[in-house]
Scaffold this motif. Structure first.
Motif, PDB file in Angstrom:
ATOM      1  N   ASP A 101      25.195  -2.242  38.919  1.00 55.80           N
ATOM      2  CA  ASP A 101      24.816  -2.699  40.259  1.00 55.80           C
ATOM      3  C   ASP A 101      24.638  -4.207  40.275  1.00 55.80           C
ATOM      4  O   ASP A 101      24.856  -4.867  41.285  1.00 55.80           O
ATOM      5  CB  ASP A 101      23.479  -2.078  40.687  1.00 55.80           C
ATOM      6  N   VAL A 102      24.186  -4.718  39.141  1.00 59.64           N
ATOM      7  CA  VAL A 102      23.835  -6.133  39.013  1.00 59.64           C
ATOM      8  C   VAL A 102      24.284  -6.617  37.643  1.00 59.64           C
ATOM      9  O   VAL A 102      24.141  -5.901  36.649  1.00 59.64           O
ATOM     10  CB  VAL A 102      22.298  -6.325  39.147  1.00 59.64           C
ATOM     11  N   VAL A 103      24.807  -7.830  37.605  1.00 58.98           N
ATOM     12  CA  VAL A 103      25.106  -8.482  36.339  1.00 58.98           C
ATOM     13  C   VAL A 103      24.274  -9.760  36.281  1.00 58.98           C
ATOM     14  O   VAL A 103      24.244 -10.534  37.234  1.00 58.98           O
ATOM     15  CB  VAL A 103      26.600  -8.825  36.187  1.00 58.98           C
ATOM     16  N   VAL A 104      23.588  -9.941  35.163  1.00 59.13           N
ATOM     17  CA  VAL A 104      22.844 -11.171  34.926  1.00 59.13           C
ATOM     18  C   VAL A 104      23.523 -11.876  33.764  1.00 59.13           C
ATOM     19  O   VAL A 104      23.666 -11.304  32.684  1.00 59.13           O
ATOM     20  CB  VAL A 104      21.366 -10.890  34.582  1.00 59.13           C
ATOM     21  N   ALA A 136      31.264  -7.841  46.481  1.00 59.46           N
ATOM     22  CA  ALA A 136      31.353  -6.558  47.209  1.00 59.46           C
ATOM     23  C   ALA A 136      29.930  -6.163  47.595  1.00 59.46           C
ATOM     24  O   ALA A 136      29.292  -6.877  48.339  1.00 59.46           O
ATOM     25  CB  ALA A 136      32.086  -5.514  46.394  1.00 59.46           C
ATOM     26  N   ASP A 137      29.418  -5.057  47.053  1.00 60.69           N
ATOM     27  CA  ASP A 137      28.053  -4.639  47.404  1.00 60.69           C
ATOM     28  C   ASP A 137      27.125  -4.724  46.194  1.00 60.69           C
ATOM     29  O   ASP A 137      26.176  -3.971  46.079  1.00 60.69           O
ATOM     30  CB  ASP A 137      28.055  -3.229  47.996  1.00 60.69           C
ATOM     31  N   ARG A 138      27.443  -5.652  45.290  1.00 59.07           N
ATOM     32  CA  ARG A 138      26.635  -5.831  44.081  1.00 59.07           C
ATOM     33  C   ARG A 138      26.249  -7.291  43.909  1.00 59.07           C
ATOM     34  O   ARG A 138      26.723  -8.148  44.638  1.00 59.07           O
ATOM     35  CB  ARG A 138      27.397  -5.284  42.877  1.00 59.07           C
ATOM     36  N   LEU A 139      25.408  -7.556  42.924  1.00 57.92           N
ATOM     37  CA  LEU A 139      24.864  -8.901  42.755  1.00 57.92           C
ATOM     38  C   LEU A 139      25.172  -9.455  41.372  1.00 57.92           C
ATOM     39  O   LEU A 139      25.202  -8.714  40.392  1.00 57.92           O
ATOM     40  CB  LEU A 139      23.340  -8.884  42.921  1.00 57.92           C
TER      41      LEU A 139
END
Length: 175
Positions: free
Chosen positions: A82-85, A140-143
């Motif tokens: 959902d998220v990549v840091v 898209a719909d992710r961060l």
């Protein structure tokens, strides 16, 4: 005249109704010298986000190369994060190319993230905080959040910004 926020469009209580309680995260460390066994920035991000109730599903180290960085992030998103840091490569040296590699992927930038990060960093390191190009964006719909590589900077970003806000921001991006 500035935009107004019409509170009649929704009740105040539902502002957080779309928040994601548990977020699936990937951490991509950008470094030509680090390994997963020697990654204090990635370690502190993982510990902070896990402690906040989120699930770190993948960690990877990629070199300071635009293609490798973009591939690492897009692969993590394709694998379901959902998220990549990211951590590393956000400074001003010629090999700090994380922001340059990832900005083209952003559908929308989240400028407040970088602004707040530099503000918090200023409290810790003074005017040298302006050397950070930490940023975030919606893909898209992710961060995707791009943090510096130092352990202290990674801790500041993860503890004070990403962990407390990621569920709400993700919910907004998915509305």
């Amino acid at each position: 005249m500035g935009e107004t926020h019409d509170h009649d469009d929704h009740a105040h209580g539902d502002h957080h109704d779309h928040d994601e309680d548990t977020v699936s995260l990937a951490i991509v460390t950008v470094s030509s010298s680090r390994t997963l066994d020697d990654d204090p920035g990635g370690d502190v991000i993982e510990a902070t986000l896990t402690e906040a109730g989120h699930e770190v599903t993948d960690r990877e180290v990629v070199t300071d190369d635009r293609v490798a960085i973009a591939d690492g992030v897009t692969n993590a998103l394709a694998a379901g994060a959902d998220v990549v840091v990211t951590t590393g490569g956000t400074g001003l040296t010629p090999d700090d190319v994380t922001v340059d590699a990832l900005a083209p992927l952003f559908d929308r930038e989240i400028p407040g993230f970088g602004e707040l990060f530099r503000y918090l960093s200023y409290e810790e390191v003074g005017p040298m905080a302006m050397a950070s190009r930490a940023t975030a964006g919606v893909v898209a719909d992710r961060l995707v959040f791009c943090l510096p590589g130092s352990e202290n900077a990674a801790r500041t970003g993860a503890e004070r910004l990403v962990a407390p806000a990621v569920g709400h921001l993700l919910g907004l991006a998915r509305r």
